[in-house]
Design an enzyme around this catalytic site. Structure first.
Site, mmCIF file in Angstrom:
data_model
loop_
_atom_site.group_PDB
_atom_site.id
_atom_site.type_symbol
_atom_site.label_atom_id
_atom_site.label_comp_id
_atom_site.label_asym_id
_atom_site.label_seq_id
_atom_site.Cartn_x
_atom_site.Cartn_y
_atom_site.Cartn_z
ATOM 1 N N HIS A 130 13.317 -38.969 -1.555
ATOM 2 C CA HIS A 130 12.152 -38.385 -2.215
ATOM 3 C C HIS A 130 12.472 -37.903 -3.627
ATOM 4 C CE1 HIS A 130 14.120 -34.757 -0.487
ATOM 5 N NE2 HIS A 130 13.727 -34.208 -1.627
ATOM 6 N N ILE A 131 11.413 -37.726 -4.400
ATOM 7 C CA ILE A 131 11.449 -37.040 -5.691
ATOM 8 C C ILE A 131 10.708 -35.724 -5.509
ATOM 9 C CG2 ILE A 131 10.742 -37.090 -8.118
ATOM 10 C CD1 ILE A 131 10.810 -40.111 -8.007
ATOM 11 N N SER A 132 11.387 -34.619 -5.747
ATOM 12 C CA SER A 132 10.761 -33.311 -5.553
ATOM 13 C C SER A 132 9.762 -33.004 -6.654
ATOM 14 C CB SER A 132 11.827 -32.211 -5.522
ATOM 15 O OG SER A 132 12.573 -32.264 -4.324
ATOM 16 N N TYR A 215 11.451 -26.448 -12.444
ATOM 17 C CA TYR A 215 11.782 -26.863 -13.798
ATOM 18 C C TYR A 215 11.050 -26.046 -14.867
ATOM 19 C CZ TYR A 215 13.400 -30.970 -11.186
ATOM 20 O OH TYR A 215 13.991 -31.797 -10.275
ATOM 21 N N ASP A 219 6.411 -19.038 -20.491
ATOM 22 C CA ASP A 219 6.816 -17.943 -21.363
ATOM 23 C C ASP A 219 5.787 -17.767 -22.475
ATOM 24 O OD1 ASP A 219 9.384 -17.427 -23.838
ATOM 25 O OD2 ASP A 219 8.449 -15.937 -22.516
ATOM 26 N N TYR A 236 9.907 -33.141 -18.610
ATOM 27 C CA TYR A 236 11.000 -32.890 -17.682
ATOM 28 C C TYR A 236 11.508 -34.180 -17.042
ATOM 29 C CZ TYR A 236 9.758 -27.984 -18.123
ATOM 30 O OH TYR A 236 9.510 -26.725 -18.625
ATOM 31 N N PHE A 240 13.921 -35.217 -13.135
ATOM 32 C CA PHE A 240 13.503 -35.896 -11.913
ATOM 33 C C PHE A 240 14.618 -36.800 -11.390
ATOM 34 C CE2 PHE A 240 9.402 -35.160 -14.130
ATOM 35 C CZ PHE A 240 8.827 -34.333 -13.181
ATOM 36 N N HIS A 241 14.780 -36.820 -10.080
ATOM 37 C CA HIS A 241 15.862 -37.607 -9.491
ATOM 38 C C HIS A 241 15.603 -37.870 -8.017
ATOM 39 C CE1 HIS A 241 16.962 -33.341 -8.822
ATOM 40 N NE2 HIS A 241 17.345 -33.790 -7.630
#
Length: 292
Positions: A130-132, A215, A219, A236, A240-241
């Site tokens: 999966h990719i979170s 990620y 702010d 980002y 991703f991974h």
């Protein structure tokens, strides 16, 4: 042999499968691939129904899980939650991934921690990758359905279509507590910046329930509970991974350099197609289809 699974709270989303150590018989010389066991593909809905196996213990015993430790304790009324994109590699993709893990196991110094595959269970069954799109977070019982309704509504309103990604590099990534290191495949930025858009929807939906972002670091924060996200969203893509293995010890600089020699030409030629987003709350998995 008894089957062992974590209780419903886990230290990170990668801890859903039992460890499978890559031993000497699994290790092959660079350039070779190991034949992996394969089974006929099952309908996607089947995997959602059986996303978790039987739990035999509610206590955290790292010796039963390859040394892994649970950071989020099991508390009655708390529901571990994870948003992600699920991928079941094809036979060809699985064979290449097996070869990469075997080559890496061969490269690592013997005195360092063994590498454990995330591709198969101890019984040889293929496991999903999966990719979170979220951290491992916890929702209260009364928050489960409101969160799912909010997330699904936001996803459908976004008009995000099914998309493809390609894999383009290997790396090591630690969990937030630096108690485990994951061997991961990096992915490219898909058309229409889909991964970043899905991440923002997930973070904003969870933020409404006071859960931390993945990620993103908004702010500055506003005075009320909702955070103030920047007008110009950050990219980002580098974060991703897809995790394919794990180890307890932090990889050395030499270990990081060694994996750069692994040939990824065959792997990078594959395209991974996603047409739904998964929301796992406790042991229940909801599959939310992307707009056609």
């Amino acid at each position: 042999m008894a089957l062992v699974q974590y209780s419903e709270s886990e230290s990170d989303a990668e801890q859903e499968s039992p460890p499978r150590e890559v031993n000497k018989t699994d290790r092959v010389a660079a350039g070779q691939t190991r034949q992996c066991p394969s089974l006929p593909p099952l309908p996607p809905a089947f995997h959602d129904l059986y996303a978790s196996s039987i739990r035999v213990s509610v206590r955290d015993d790292p010796s039963l899980h390859g040394g892994r430790k649970r950071v989020i304790p099991h508390v009655e009324g708390n529901w571990p939650t994870h948003i992600y994109l699920e991928w079941y590699p094809s036979k060809d993709e699985l064979e290449i991934l097996c070869g990469i893990i075997a080559q890496t196991g061969h490269m690592l110094r013997e005195e360092q921690s063994s590498i454990h595959s995330l591709l198969h269970s101890d019984l040889g069954a293929q496991l999903p990758l999966h990719i979170s799109l979220s951290r491992p977070v916890v929702l209260r019982t009364e928050e489960r359905q409101p969160f799912l309704d909010m997330f699904q509504t936001a996803l459908q309103a976004s008009d995000i279509s099914p998309f493809d990604i390609q894999m383009e590099g290997l790396d090591w990534v630690s969990n937030s507590e630096k108690t485990r290191w994951f061997y991961v495949v990096r992915v490219n930025r898909p058309n229409q910046d889909t991964l970043n858009r899905l991440l923002r929807i997930s973070n904003r939906s969870l933020d409404h329930f006071g859960q931390p972002s993945l990620y993103e670091t908004p702010d500055p924060p506003e005075s009320h509970t909702q955070r103030n996200y920047p007008d110009t969203p950050k990219d980002y893509t580098d974060c991703f991974h897809i995790s394919i293995a794990w180890r307890l010890a932090e990889p050395s600089t030499e270990d990081r350099e060694r994996i750069k020699s692994i040939d990824l030409e065959e792997l990078s030629a594959f395209r991974i197609h996603f047409n739904s987003v998964k929301a796992k709350i406790g042991n229940h998995v909801s599959s939310i289809q992307l707009a056609s």
